[in-house]
Write a protein that holds these residues in place. Structure first.
Motif, PDB file in Angstrom:
ATOM      1  N   ASN A 268     -26.064   9.663  -7.487  1.00 18.15           N
ATOM      2  CA  ASN A 268     -25.524   8.430  -6.828  1.00 18.15           C
ATOM      3  C   ASN A 268     -24.497   9.070  -5.971  1.00 18.15           C
ATOM      4  O   ASN A 268     -23.543  10.179  -6.413  1.00 18.15           O
ATOM      5  CB  ASN A 268     -24.612   7.597  -7.922  1.00 18.15           C
ATOM      6  N   GLU A 269     -24.254   8.527  -4.658  1.00 19.01           N
ATOM      7  CA  GLU A 269     -23.281   9.189  -3.928  1.00 19.01           C
ATOM      8  C   GLU A 269     -22.336   7.774  -3.803  1.00 19.01           C
ATOM      9  O   GLU A 269     -22.580   6.807  -3.108  1.00 19.01           O
ATOM     10  CB  GLU A 269     -23.801   9.591  -2.549  1.00 19.01           C
ATOM     11  N   ILE A 270     -20.897   8.229  -3.927  1.00 16.14           N
ATOM     12  CA  ILE A 270     -19.884   7.210  -3.801  1.00 16.14           C
ATOM     13  C   ILE A 270     -19.108   7.457  -2.772  1.00 16.14           C
ATOM     14  O   ILE A 270     -18.653   8.455  -2.671  1.00 16.14           O
ATOM     15  CB  ILE A 270     -19.149   6.847  -5.037  1.00 16.14           C
ATOM     16  N   PHE A 271     -18.788   6.584  -1.763  1.00 16.85           N
ATOM     17  CA  PHE A 271     -17.757   6.791  -0.652  1.00 16.85           C
ATOM     18  C   PHE A 271     -16.454   5.976  -1.070  1.00 16.85           C
ATOM     19  O   PHE A 271     -16.335   4.897  -1.533  1.00 16.85           O
ATOM     20  CB  PHE A 271     -18.386   6.213   0.501  1.00 16.85           C
ATOM     21  N   ASP A 272     -15.336   6.482  -0.683  1.00 17.60           N
ATOM     22  CA  ASP A 272     -14.015   5.946  -0.732  1.00 17.60           C
ATOM     23  C   ASP A 272     -13.925   5.124   0.604  1.00 17.60           C
ATOM     24  O   ASP A 272     -14.416   5.209   1.500  1.00 17.60           O
ATOM     25  CB  ASP A 272     -13.011   7.103  -0.659  1.00 17.60           C
ATOM     26  N   ALA A 273     -13.331   3.716   0.074  1.00 15.56           N
ATOM     27  CA  ALA A 273     -12.889   2.785   1.093  1.00 15.56           C
ATOM     28  C   ALA A 273     -11.473   3.220   1.614  1.00 15.56           C
ATOM     29  O   ALA A 273     -10.675   3.466   0.666  1.00 15.56           O
ATOM     30  CB  ALA A 273     -13.052   1.326   0.646  1.00 15.56           C
ATOM     31  N   THR A 274     -11.102   3.099   2.660  1.00  9.32           N
ATOM     32  CA  THR A 274      -9.782   3.273   3.241  1.00  9.32           C
ATOM     33  C   THR A 274      -9.178   2.116   3.809  1.00  9.32           C
ATOM     34  O   THR A 274      -9.502   0.944   4.253  1.00  9.32           O
ATOM     35  CB  THR A 274      -9.974   4.311   4.664  1.00  9.32           C
ATOM     36  N   LEU A 275      -7.665   1.851   3.238  1.00 11.23           N
ATOM     37  CA  LEU A 275      -6.927   0.749   3.549  1.00 11.23           C
ATOM     38  C   LEU A 275      -6.540   0.794   4.966  1.00 11.23           C
ATOM     39  O   LEU A 275      -6.037   2.018   5.339  1.00 11.23           O
ATOM     40  CB  LEU A 275      -5.706   0.937   2.589  1.00 11.23           C
ATOM     41  N   ILE A 276      -6.662   0.068   5.709  1.00 18.28           N
ATOM     42  CA  ILE A 276      -6.600  -0.177   7.295  1.00 18.28           C
ATOM     43  C   ILE A 276      -5.361  -1.404   7.305  1.00 18.28           C
ATOM     44  O   ILE A 276      -5.888  -2.376   6.932  1.00 18.28           O
ATOM     45  CB  ILE A 276      -7.647  -0.356   8.103  1.00 18.28           C
ATOM     46  N   VAL A 277      -4.184  -1.106   7.414  1.00 19.64           N
ATOM     47  CA  VAL A 277      -3.007  -2.091   7.464  1.00 19.64           C
ATOM     48  C   VAL A 277      -3.086  -2.649   8.977  1.00 19.64           C
ATOM     49  O   VAL A 277      -2.798  -2.108   9.871  1.00 19.64           O
ATOM     50  CB  VAL A 277      -1.696  -1.574   7.018  1.00 19.64           C
ATOM     51  N   ARG A 278      -3.036  -4.072   9.246  1.00 19.55           N
ATOM     52  CA  ARG A 278      -2.896  -4.503  10.102  1.00 19.55           C
ATOM     53  C   ARG A 278      -1.887  -5.800  10.090  1.00 19.55           C
ATOM     54  O   ARG A 278      -1.061  -5.877   9.312  1.00 19.55           O
ATOM     55  CB  ARG A 278      -4.271  -5.086  10.719  1.00 19.55           C
ATOM     56  N   GLY A 279      -2.264  -6.960  10.681  1.00 13.42           N
ATOM     57  CA  GLY A 279      -1.436  -8.097  10.494  1.00 13.42           C
ATOM     58  C   GLY A 279      -1.238  -9.014   9.542  1.00 13.42           C
ATOM     59  O   GLY A 279      -0.518  -9.928   9.674  1.00 13.42           O
ATOM     60  N   THR A 280      -1.776  -8.831   8.534  1.00 10.18           N
ATOM     61  CA  THR A 280      -2.106  -9.850   7.711  1.00 10.18           C
ATOM     62  C   THR A 280      -1.272  -9.427   6.462  1.00 10.18           C
ATOM     63  O   THR A 280      -1.337 -10.172   5.467  1.00 10.18           O
ATOM     64  CB  THR A 280      -3.464 -10.385   7.314  1.00 10.18           C
ATOM     65  N   THR A 281      -0.512  -8.325   6.402  1.00  9.71           N
ATOM     66  CA  THR A 281       0.197  -7.945   5.194  1.00  9.71           C
ATOM     67  C   THR A 281       1.746  -7.567   5.955  1.00  9.71           C
ATOM     68  O   THR A 281       1.717  -6.956   7.039  1.00  9.71           O
ATOM     69  CB  THR A 281      -0.341  -6.722   4.594  1.00  9.71           C
ATOM     70  N   LYS A 282       2.693  -7.618   5.000  1.00 10.73           N
ATOM     71  CA  LYS A 282       3.951  -7.257   5.446  1.00 10.73           C
ATOM     72  C   LYS A 282       3.947  -5.451   5.792  1.00 10.73           C
ATOM     73  O   LYS A 282       3.129  -4.670   5.152  1.00 10.73           O
ATOM     74  CB  LYS A 282       4.670  -7.271   4.330  1.00 10.73           C
TER      75      LYS A 282
END
Length: 315
Positions: free
Chosen positions: A301-315
């Motif tokens: 099994n190969e697991i990839f990290d998801a990356t938080l991309i901060v844009r306009g829908t959060t403070k």
């Protein structure tokens, strides 16, 4: 047009060595492979796929099965197919795409399968060719996927750190492992804050349905962040909040999951957990080629990290 002889002369090796690098690379040293591959690249030489298939007793075809209803122009799948095609090209393999309405098994060297449901595991283990799934499973079949639980944990913790008092999870109503993992990610973070209410809503992966539920059925208070299991649901939540004339992101936040096109056409653009879909497509092929070449996988099994991309829908 360059020939095998031209490559051999350029690399200063025999034609037999070039042939072995192309057809039986596992029998050749890395130094020789690099030498021949460099000569092939400089001469723009492409091996004869038919001859290669005959020499290796292979079809040189990999079938990609998408076992869920889909629009072939869906950006998510276009990115996945792009990654798969990029890696297959390195191995001189052709891609044959099968949808749920055109599944044709056989006459290939292996399968990459996505969109599986529980009923599919009645027949997938019976396939007589190597298989890699795009999406986690509990059936001991090699797979590639994002770390779904960790991704939602990151999103949920970010919402709390930004000062949102209430956090709601908007899940996809399917009995599948990826959804359970994302839901568990939300629950694991919320368990650290017993003073906060836990709220989970499940629905079809539909933006229009998510918008309607947000406007008509889901109870929520100011200073709430919606953690969504997909960007499609997140866009629906955003539209629903806008129809109610509610303020984004100061009073209401939204975080999606996918990061493939839909997050960028939203207004404001979505904060999301971005998956490396192209990279995972390439990884599916690498895993499959290991099996086709009868090599042992370092990890099934190969697991990839998801990356938080901060844009306009959060403070």
């Amino acid at each position: 047009m360059a020939t095998l002889k031209d490559v051999a002369q350029k690399a200063n090796v025999s034609k037999m060595t070039v042939s072995r690098v192309i057809n039986q690379p596992e029998l050749v040293t890395e130094e020789l492979k690099n030498l021949v591959f460099q000569a092939m690249e400089e001469l723009n030489y492409r091996p004869n796929t038919a001859a290669k298939a005959l020499a290796r007793n292979r079809t040189m075809v990999v079938k990609v099965l998408i076992l869920e209803k889909m629009d072939i122009t869906e950006p998510y799948y276009m990115n996945l197919l792009n990654g798969i095609a990029q890696e297959l090209d390195k191995h001189s393999y052709a891609l044959q795409l099968m949808t749920e309405n055109s599944v044709d098994l056989g006459n290939c060297d292996g399968y990459i399968i996505t969109g599986t449901r529980k009923s599919d595991f009645e027949w997938i283990p019976q396939l007589d060719k190597p298989v890699v799934l795009f999406g986690e499973n509990a059936n001991n079949i090699p797979f590639v996927d994002s770390d779904n639980q960790a991704g939602i944990e990151t999103a949920t913790q970010y919402a709390i750190d930004q000062g949102y008092e209430h956090v709601i999870f908007m899940g996809i109503d399917v009995p599948e492992l990826f959804e359970a993992s994302r839901e568990n990610g939300y629950l694991s973070v919320m368990a650290r804050y017993p003073e906060k209410d836990v709220a989970i809503h499940r629905m079809k992966n539909s933006s229009s349905l998510a918008a309607r539920l947000t406007m008509e059925e889901i109870k929520f208070k100011p200073n709430t962040c919606f953690i969504c299991a997909s960007d499609r649901i997140a866009i629906g939540v955003e539209r629903g909040l806008q129809e109610l004339n509610l303020t984004i992101p100061d009073d209401y936040g939204i975080i999606g999951f996918d990061g493939v096109f839909l997050d960028q056409i939203a207004s404001p653009k979505l904060t999301t957990m971005k998956q490396d879909i192209v990279g995972m497509g390439r990884a599916c092929v690498k895993q499959l080629m290991h099996q086709i070449d009868k090599k042992k996988l370092k990890t099934p099994n190969e697991i990839f990290d998801a990356t938080l991309i901060v844009r306009g829908t959060t403070k």
